[in-house]
Design an enzyme around this catalytic site. Sequence first.
Site, PDB file in Angstrom:
ATOM      1  N   LEU A  92       0.867  -1.176   0.000  1.00  0.00           N
ATOM      2  CA  LEU A  92       0.000   0.000   0.000  1.00  0.00           C
ATOM      3  C   LEU A  92       0.905   1.227   0.000  1.00  0.00           C
ATOM      4  CD1 LEU A  92      -2.916  -0.538   2.587  1.00  0.00           C
ATOM      5  CD2 LEU A  92      -3.152   0.019   0.166  1.00  0.00           C
ATOM      6  N   ASP A  93       0.560   2.235  -0.796  1.00  0.00           N
ATOM      7  CA  ASP A  93       1.350   3.466  -0.809  1.00  0.00           C
ATOM      8  C   ASP A  93       1.410   4.069   0.595  1.00  0.00           C
ATOM      9  OD1 ASP A  93       1.696   3.242  -3.529  1.00  0.00           O
ATOM     10  OD2 ASP A  93       0.042   4.589  -4.036  1.00  0.00           O
TER      11      ASP A  93
END
Length: 305
Positions: free
Chosen positions: A47-48
Site C-alpha cells: 500500500l502506498d
Amino acid sequence: MAQVKRVRRDVSGIILLDKPRGFTSNAALQKVRWLLNAEKAGHTGSLDPLATGVLPLCFGEATKFSQYLLDADKAYETVMQLGVTTTTADAEGEVLERKPVAVTREQLEALLPQFRGDILQVPPMYSALKRDGQPLYKLARAGEVVEREPRSVNIARLELLALEGDKARLAVACSKGTYIRTLVEDLGQQLGCGAHVAELRRTQAGPFDLSQTVTLETLERLHGEGGAEALDALLQPVDSGLEHWPLLQLSEHSAYYWLHGQPVRAPEAPKYGMVRVQDNNGRFIGIGEVSEDGRIAPRRLIRSE
C-alpha cells in the site's frame, strides 16, 4: 558488554492491520513483527505510504500462502483532487500543473463506464515495478522516465459516492495490479482538468475487510499491557485467506503419503483447481491442486508440529 540477541518467537497466522498513513507497507510489517516478536513475516502486496486500510500481515507458516492473497481482488475508497496534477499522481508529489475545475456530477458519471471492466493501464513511474533490476520509483527520483508497457486490469466497480467542489469520492473494486493513482490521473485527463489522489483507503483485500482490522495503536497498547503474547489472540488462522477454496479432509493413511509429497485421492474432490487440505483430525496441513487424473497433488505444506 555484549548485547543479548532477542530470541524471536515461532508464531503463525495473519494479523489484519489497518495501516496508518505515512507508513510504507514494509515499515508497518516490521513494526508489527517487532511487537509480535515473530521469527518470520511477510506482507501481501504494498500500500502506498499515503494509503490507509486493510493490510494482511503474514507470520510463520502463513507466509507460505501470501502469494494467494497478493493475487486477490481489492477494494478502495479514494478522494480525487480535481484540477491539480502531481509528479506521483498523489498528494505526496510535487505539483506540476493547476487548472480551473468546472466538472459536474453528470459529466463525471458519464465518464466512469469507460473505465469499468477490462481496461489497459500504464503503470506509474513512481511504483515498485522494476526495470533492469531497478525499481521505477528510484529511476523517477533521478529524473528518468522509461517506457512502460500497458497492463490489463479489471475494474469490477467504479462508483461516484460524492462530488463536492473540486473533490470527488470514488468507490473502486479491482483486480490485482490496478493502480488507483493511474485510474484517477486518467480520469482527470479525460475531464480536461487533471487530478491526483488526495486520500486512499483500502476497504477490502481478498476475503478480508475493514471490520476485521486492528490499528497499530491497539497493538502497541496490548503489547504494553501483556507483551508479545498478548497479540496472539488477534492472529487469524493460517488458511483464513483461502476460505473460499474447497476444503478436503484426508484419511490418516492418505494424509501420511500426501505430507510426504505423494498425490492422493480424496472423497468429494472437485474436478480441477486449488484446494485446502485437512488431516483426519481436522488440522489444516496445506494446499493442493487437483490433477487431471483426479488425485490431489501437494503444492504447499504446513510444517508438522
